[in-house]
Write a protein that holds these residues in place. Structure first.
Motif, short mmCIF file in Angstrom:
data_model
loop_
_atom_site.label_atom_id
_atom_site.label_comp_id
_atom_site.label_asym_id
_atom_site.label_seq_id
_atom_site.Cartn_x
_atom_site.Cartn_y
_atom_site.Cartn_z
N PHE A 76 0.80 -1.23 0.00
CA PHE A 76 0.00 0.00 0.00
C PHE A 76 0.83 1.28 0.00
N ALA A 77 2.15 1.15 0.13
CA ALA A 77 2.99 2.35 0.15
C ALA A 77 2.87 3.12 -1.16
N LYS A 78 2.85 2.41 -2.28
CA LYS A 78 2.75 3.08 -3.58
C LYS A 78 1.39 3.76 -3.73
N GLN A 79 0.34 3.08 -3.28
CA GLN A 79 -0.99 3.67 -3.34
C GLN A 79 -1.04 4.95 -2.51
N PHE A 80 -0.45 4.89 -1.31
CA PHE A 80 -0.45 6.06 -0.45
C PHE A 80 0.38 7.19 -1.04
N ALA A 81 1.50 6.85 -1.67
CA ALA A 81 2.34 7.87 -2.30
C ALA A 81 1.57 8.61 -3.39
N SER A 116 -9.26 4.28 3.61
CA SER A 116 -9.03 2.84 3.70
C SER A 116 -7.54 2.51 3.68
N VAL A 117 -6.79 3.22 2.85
CA VAL A 117 -5.34 3.00 2.78
C VAL A 117 -4.68 3.41 4.09
N LEU A 118 -5.11 4.53 4.66
CA LEU A 118 -4.58 4.96 5.95
C LEU A 118 -4.88 3.93 7.03
#
Length: 293
Positions: free
Chosen positions: A64-69, A90-92
Motif C-alpha cells: 500500500f505504500a505506492k498507493q499512499f504515495a 481505507s489505505v490509511l
C-alpha cells in the motif's frame, strides 16, 4: 459473516509467484483496491501472534505504500466527486494496521495540530488519524480524545471518538473506559455498543478483558441493562471477540448457568462467529505461513 476462505488469502497460499504478480499489477480502480483493503485487514488480524506476523505486516506496508504515495495525505481539488477520499481513508487504515511507523508518526503530528486548532483533518481520514495518535502516544492522546468527546455535540463525531478510545491498550485506561461508557452518563445508551465493540475486540488482550469484565460483573450489568433494548448488543460485543474453539466453549459454559434473557440469540451468534473464525484461522494460517516462507 465473511466467507470462510477469502480469495485474496487463498491466492497468497496457493501460488506465491501468482500472488506477487496479482498484487503488483492490480488495476488502479477504487473498487478493486477497496476489496483488497477489506480482505487484507481481516487477514492481518488472523496473523496476530503468528510467527509470520512481522513479514505479513511488511508485505502489507509495501503493497500500500505506492498507493499512499499516489494519494497523499491531503485531498486535491475535485476529489469530492469521486471515491478517492474514501479510498485514502481505507489505505490509511491499512497503514495503521500494518504498523507503518512513519505514517503513524505523521498522523500523530496532524492530530496534535488539529487539537491545537492549527490544522483541519479531512472527515474521511479523521478516524484513522485518531487511531494513529493513540498508537503513537496513548497516554497523551487518551486525554485529548476524551476532552474532544465531551466538547462535541455531533453524534457522528462522538461515535468516531468513542471507537478510537475503545482501542486503548493500557489496562488501567481500558478499565476506566469501559466504566465510563457504561456508567458515567456521558455516553448515550444507543451509542454504548460502538466503543464496547472495540474494547472487546481490538486485541487478544482486549478480548480476554471484555469476557472477564462481563462474567465478573454480570449481575451488576444485568440489573443495569437487561430490561433495555441494548442488552443483547452489549452482551454480544463483549463476548464476540474470541478466535478459538476453547473460547467459544468457555462462553457456552458460562451462559449455561447464567440466564442472559433477551440476549440468548446474540450469544449463540457470537459463539458461531468465533467457531467460524477459529476454523478460518487454522486453515489460513497454514496458507499464510507457506507464502511468507
Amino acid at each position: 459473516l465473511r466467507p470462510p476462505t477469502p480469495h485474496f488469502v487463498f491466492a497468497l497460499g496457493s501460488c506465491s509467484h501468482s500472488a506477487r504478480v496479482l498484487t503488483q499489477h492490480l488495476p488502479r480502480r477504487y473498487v478493486v483496491w477497496q476489496e483488497v483493503c477489506d480482505e487484507l485487514h481481516s487477514s492481518l488480524s488472523i496473523s496476530s501472534g503468528e510467527p509470520f506476523e512481522e513479514k505479513f505486516q511488511a508485505f502489507a506496508q509495501a503493497l500500500f505504500a505506492k498507493q499512499f504515495a499516489n494519494l497523499g495525505w491531503d485531498a486535491n481539488e475535485g476529489e469530492g466527486e469521486t471515491n478517492i477520499a474514501t479510498f485514502r481513508a481505507s489505505v490509511l487504515k491499512m497503514m495503521v494496521a500494518s504498523g507503518d511507523k512513519d505514517v503513524i508518526q505523521e498522523g500523530a503530528k496532524r492530530f496534535n495540530n488539529y487539537v491545537s486548532g492549527g490544522e483541519a483533518i479531512d472527515a474521511d481520514s479523521i478516524s484513522a488519524v485518531y487511531k494513529m495518535a493513540l498508537k503513537f502516544d496513548e497516554a497523551d492522546t487518551y486525554v485529548k480524545l476524551l476532552t474532544l468527546y465531551e466538547k462535541t455535540t455531533f453524534p457522528e463525531e462522538q461515535r468516531r471518538l468513542l471507537m478510537a478510545l475503545g482501542a486503548v491498550k493500557d489496562e488501567g485506561r481500558w478499565n476506566e473506559m469501559i466504566e465510563y461508557v457504561l456508567y458515567s452518563g456521558h455516553v448515550r445508551l444507543q451509542d454504548v455498543a460502538y466503543p464496547l465493540s472495540i474494547l472487546g475486540s481490538a486485541s487478544k488482550t482486549s478480548t480476554e478483558r471484555a469476557y472477564n469484565y462481563l462474567t465478573t460483573n454480570f449481575d451488576q450489568l444485568q440489573r443495569a441493562f437487561a430490561n433495555g433494548q441494548m442488552w443483547p448488543s452489549i452482551v454480544f460485543v463483549l463476548v464476540r471477540g474470541g478466535e478459538t474453539v476453547a473460547q467459544a466453549e468457555k462462553i457456552e459454559a458460562f451462559f449455561a448457568t447464567h440466564d442472559v434473557g433477551s440476549a440468548k440469540k446474540r450469544v449463540a451468534q457470537a459463539v458461531e462467529k468465533i467457531r467460524v473464525l477459529a476454523t478460518r484461522k487454522e486453515r489460513e494460517s497454514a496458507c499464510l505461513a507457506q507464502y511468507f516462507e
